[in-house]
Design a protein around this motif. Structure first.
Motif, PDB file in Angstrom:
ATOM      1  N   ALA A 183     -18.962   2.955  36.954  1.00  0.00           N
ATOM      2  CA  ALA A 183     -17.587   3.435  36.789  1.00  0.00           C
ATOM      3  C   ALA A 183     -16.569   2.365  37.153  1.00  0.00           C
ATOM      4  O   ALA A 183     -15.375   2.567  36.979  1.00  0.00           O
ATOM      5  N   ARG A 184     -17.028   1.208  37.671  1.00  0.00           N
ATOM      6  CA  ARG A 184     -16.109   0.151  38.110  1.00  0.00           C
ATOM      7  C   ARG A 184     -15.871  -0.914  37.040  1.00  0.00           C
ATOM      8  O   ARG A 184     -15.109  -1.847  37.266  1.00  0.00           O
ATOM      9  N   SER A 185     -16.523  -0.795  35.877  1.00  0.00           N
ATOM     10  CA  SER A 185     -16.383  -1.788  34.817  1.00  0.00           C
ATOM     11  C   SER A 185     -15.833  -1.138  33.555  1.00  0.00           C
ATOM     12  O   SER A 185     -15.908   0.079  33.396  1.00  0.00           O
ATOM     13  N   TRP A 186     -15.325  -1.980  32.685  1.00  0.00           N
ATOM     14  CA  TRP A 186     -14.840  -1.503  31.389  1.00  0.00           C
ATOM     15  C   TRP A 186     -15.335  -2.440  30.291  1.00  0.00           C
ATOM     16  O   TRP A 186     -15.486  -3.631  30.499  1.00  0.00           O
ATOM     17  N   PRO A 187     -15.629  -1.899  29.099  1.00  0.00           N
ATOM     18  CA  PRO A 187     -16.181  -2.731  28.032  1.00  0.00           C
ATOM     19  C   PRO A 187     -15.165  -3.763  27.556  1.00  0.00           C
ATOM     20  O   PRO A 187     -14.005  -3.459  27.338  1.00  0.00           O
ATOM     21  N   ARG A 188     -15.638  -4.988  27.407  1.00  0.00           N
ATOM     22  CA  ARG A 188     -14.762  -6.087  26.992  1.00  0.00           C
ATOM     23  C   ARG A 188     -15.115  -6.625  25.617  1.00  0.00           C
ATOM     24  O   ARG A 188     -14.265  -6.840  24.787  1.00  0.00           O
ATOM     25  N   TYR A 189     -16.421  -6.854  25.372  1.00  0.00           N
ATOM     26  CA  TYR A 189     -16.885  -7.450  24.124  1.00  0.00           C
ATOM     27  C   TYR A 189     -18.105  -6.699  23.610  1.00  0.00           C
ATOM     28  O   TYR A 189     -18.983  -6.319  24.388  1.00  0.00           O
ATOM     29  N   THR A 190     -18.158  -6.502  22.319  1.00  0.00           N
ATOM     30  CA  THR A 190     -19.315  -5.892  21.677  1.00  0.00           C
ATOM     31  C   THR A 190     -20.385  -6.957  21.476  1.00  0.00           C
ATOM     32  O   THR A 190     -20.075  -8.075  21.075  1.00  0.00           O
ATOM     33  N   ILE A 191     -21.632  -6.629  21.758  1.00  0.00           N
ATOM     34  CA  ILE A 191     -22.755  -7.525  21.468  1.00  0.00           C
ATOM     35  C   ILE A 191     -23.275  -7.145  20.081  1.00  0.00           C
ATOM     36  O   ILE A 191     -23.817  -6.058  19.887  1.00  0.00           O
TER      37      ILE A 191
END
Length: 198
Positions: A183-191
């Motif tokens: 819950a402490r991260s957010w998506p930045r880049y799609t692989i």
């Protein structure tokens, strides 16, 4: 006839001749009937119509012009199909909240038009990803459904590989190593793709 109409007619003629020329280059022995069928016409009269409009003496004259190099496919000689392949920058890391840091190198990518960068993953092993794998990344969100992303931890510049579970507003990031929700991260880049060299 106004100039706009004449220009339109010239463009249509050029497109049709280019299409016919491409097919003829692929199969120089193609008949007028087969050519008409490949172009989507019911009979070969359309083929003769276009070749006579272009001042060639029928299909035979047009074929001779193509095969001898007198007629060249116009407007497409130096172009490649859009997004078929290209070079993308290789990134060295990430800046907090901004675009990735570029390494100065580039890499050829084939058939993945959404890719913006290549990143040599430093590790650790996570899910199918291992240290030194090259990950082809694009902007988040992905145009298609995806399951893996590079996520940035809130209030830091730490980036991790996370598994996306759920859909749209209900999507959560799963830490596949600890098997708990991050819950402490957010998506930045799609692989988009993994490349592994042995």
């Amino acid at each position: 006839m106004n100039t706009g109409r004449r220009r339109h007619d010239r463009v249509m003629l050029t497109r049709m001749l280019n299409s016919m020329a491409q097919i003829i280059l692929e199969d120089p022995y193609i008949t007028a009937k087969e050519l008409a069928k490949r172009l989507g016409y019911a009979d070969e009269k359309a083929v003769y119509y276009w070749t006579l409009r272009s001042s060639y003496k029928g299909l035979t004259g047009f074929k001779r012009a193509i095969l001898s190099g007198q007629y060249r496919i116009q407007g497409t000689v130096a172009r490649e199909p859009k997004q078929r392949y290209g070079r993308v920058p290789v990134i060295a890391g990430f800046r907090d909240g901004r675009e990735p840091l570029l390494s100065g190198d580039t890499m050829t990518v084939v058939g993945v038009p959404e890719v913006q960068w290549a990143w040599r993953y430093p590790g650790p092993a996570v899910g199918p990803f291992m240290a030194d794998d090259i990950l082809l990344l694009g902007y988040w969100p992905a145009p298609d459904t995806t399951t893996w992303c590079v996520a940035q931890q809130q209030d830091s510049n730490l980036h991790f590989i996370r598994l996306i579970i759920g859909a749209k507003d209900d999507a959560k990031l799963l830490d596949p190593t600890a098997m708990n929700i991050d819950a402490r991260s957010w998506p930045r880049y799609t692989i988009h793709q993994l490349i592994r060299s042995f």
